[in-house]
Write an enzyme that holds these catalytic residues in place. Structure first.
Site, short mmCIF file in Angstrom:
data_model
loop_
_atom_site.label_atom_id
_atom_site.label_comp_id
_atom_site.label_asym_id
_atom_site.label_seq_id
_atom_site.Cartn_x
_atom_site.Cartn_y
_atom_site.Cartn_z
N GLU A 115 17.43 111.94 10.76
CA GLU A 115 18.07 111.42 9.56
C GLU A 115 19.13 110.37 9.90
O GLU A 115 19.22 109.32 9.26
CB GLU A 115 18.72 112.55 8.76
CG GLU A 115 17.74 113.58 8.23
CD GLU A 115 17.56 114.76 9.17
OE1 GLU A 115 17.39 115.88 8.67
OE2 GLU A 115 17.59 114.56 10.41
N THR A 122 -13.30 132.53 37.46
CA THR A 122 -12.16 131.65 37.72
C THR A 122 -11.89 131.40 39.20
O THR A 122 -11.10 130.53 39.54
CB THR A 122 -10.88 132.23 37.08
OG1 THR A 122 -10.65 133.54 37.63
CG2 THR A 122 -11.03 132.33 35.57
#
Length: 368
Positions: free
Chosen positions: A56, A165
């Protein structure tokens, strides 16, 4: 253009601005702001980094006197408290804006409606909820920390087509290609912290740091190490960035050696043979961790799954096979019924070099 369409257009621009801070605002939320007179944008800005001007303030500075009587579009409710910077709600009041439109209420208890109340007390018209879902997605980690008291947990895994993995001897470099590994750097960059287990540290000795050109922030590196087995010479302890070793051990000598090497050692409650993962997440929230990026082995991944702590799963699948003796994607179970299997929603699937990237989230529980 009708009012609703105009609001959506300006808010979409504010969200694009907010996304520029994806990798830099931590631990603050990513926020963008547009100041408009009707269809004309007279100023805009975004929050770039913690301690710097809020969105802002940047937008008001760009707009100058043209902010008077204008509408401010903000992706998050303007703050109403003094932190590193003055309240944005006060800045909007002083600038003389006539209307404020924000996408999402700030769940931070220091704000949470206070910004809206401050604006309305000054006679400013306030609207909310414009493109709210997009605003939530942009700040999913910040919202998780504020609303659930824990980070958003994103687990990254690399696997073969048969869901393996690593080889049985632990060798895993490299299952996926260079393009996938480069893509992981972007996941690290947006995260507050990178977490792994001591097993991965002992086996692979990873650095787990951010290696993108021009990176200005290193995510915190966290090792879950119940027995305090991390060597002081481990690469994850060395700069750049800071490392935290979370342990249930009371070995003061070992803790002193790690501290001398540059790590911070913290004691966490134990849960059986390991650490209480819920206690870990609560502590990470206290450390202002918004998005937690996890790169780990099957044991920790399975523990997070069993504890219900995986919010997002990113799997890179390589077009290769490792065989039934190789290590699994996750270690949990055993399951006794198909009804007990964890299910996921596929959010995205795309090719990354020779590999495929899957982005998933736990499927909603029926009736919830």
């Amino acid at each position: 253009m009708n009012d609703a369409a105009l609001d959506a257009r300006h808010m979409a621009r504010a969200l694009k601005l907010a996304a520029r801070g994806l990798e830099t605002t931590d631990p603050n939320p990513r926020v963008g702001c547009v100041i408009a007179q009707g269809e004309d944008v007279v100023g805009d800005g975004w929050h770039k980094r913690a301690g710097g001007p809020h969105a802002e303030s940047a937008a008001l500075a760009a707009a100058g006197e043209l902010a008077r009587g204008a509408t401010a579009y903000v992706t998050l409710e303007p703050c109403s408290h003094h932190g590193r910077t003055p309240p944005c709600a006060d800045a909007l009041v002083e600038a003389g804006v006539a209307r404020v439109v924000y996408a999402l209420r700030d769940p931070n208890p220091r704000v949470n409606g206070g910004g809206e109340a401050r604006l309305m007390a000054a006679g400013i018209e306030v609207s909310s909820g414009v493109l709210e879902s997009a605003a939530r997605a942009l700040n999913i980690g910040f919202l998780s920390r504020m609303e659930r008291g824990r980070p958003w947990v994103r687990v990254k895994l690399a696997a073969s087509l048969d869901g393996r993995t690593a080889l049985a001897n632990g060798e895993s470099r490299w299952i996926t290609g260079e393009t996938a590994r480069a893509d992981v750097q972007r996941l690290r960059a947006r995260s507050s912290a990178i977490l792994t287990g001591s097993g991965t540290v002992l086996k692979d000795d990873p650095r787990l740091n951010l290696r993108l050109p021009g990176a200005t922030r290193q995510p915190l590196r966290i090792v879950l190490d119940a027995r305090l087995e991390t060597p002081p010479a481990a690469r994850i302890v060395a700069p750049p960035g800071e490392a935290v070793i979370m342990t249930a051990s009371s070995d003061a000598v070992r803790a002193g050696q790690l501290a001398a090497a540059g790590a911070r050692v913290e004691t966490i409650a134990a849960d059986g043979a390991g650490l209480d993962l819920h206690a870990v997440m609560a502590r990470l929230a206290e450390l202002e961790i918004n998005e937690l990026h996890v790169e780990c082995g099957a044991t920790l991944a399975g523990g997070l799954m069993s504890a219900g702590l995986i919010d997002e799963l990113v799997v890179y699948l390589a077009p290769t096979l490792l065989g039934d003796c190789a290590l699994p994607l996750m270690a949990f179970g055993p399951l006794t019924s198909m009804e007990d299997r964890p299910e996921f929603e596929l959010l995205a699937m795309r090719r990354i070099g020779p590999d495929v990237k899957l982005t998933l989230r736990p499927a909603p529980v029926a009736g919830s």
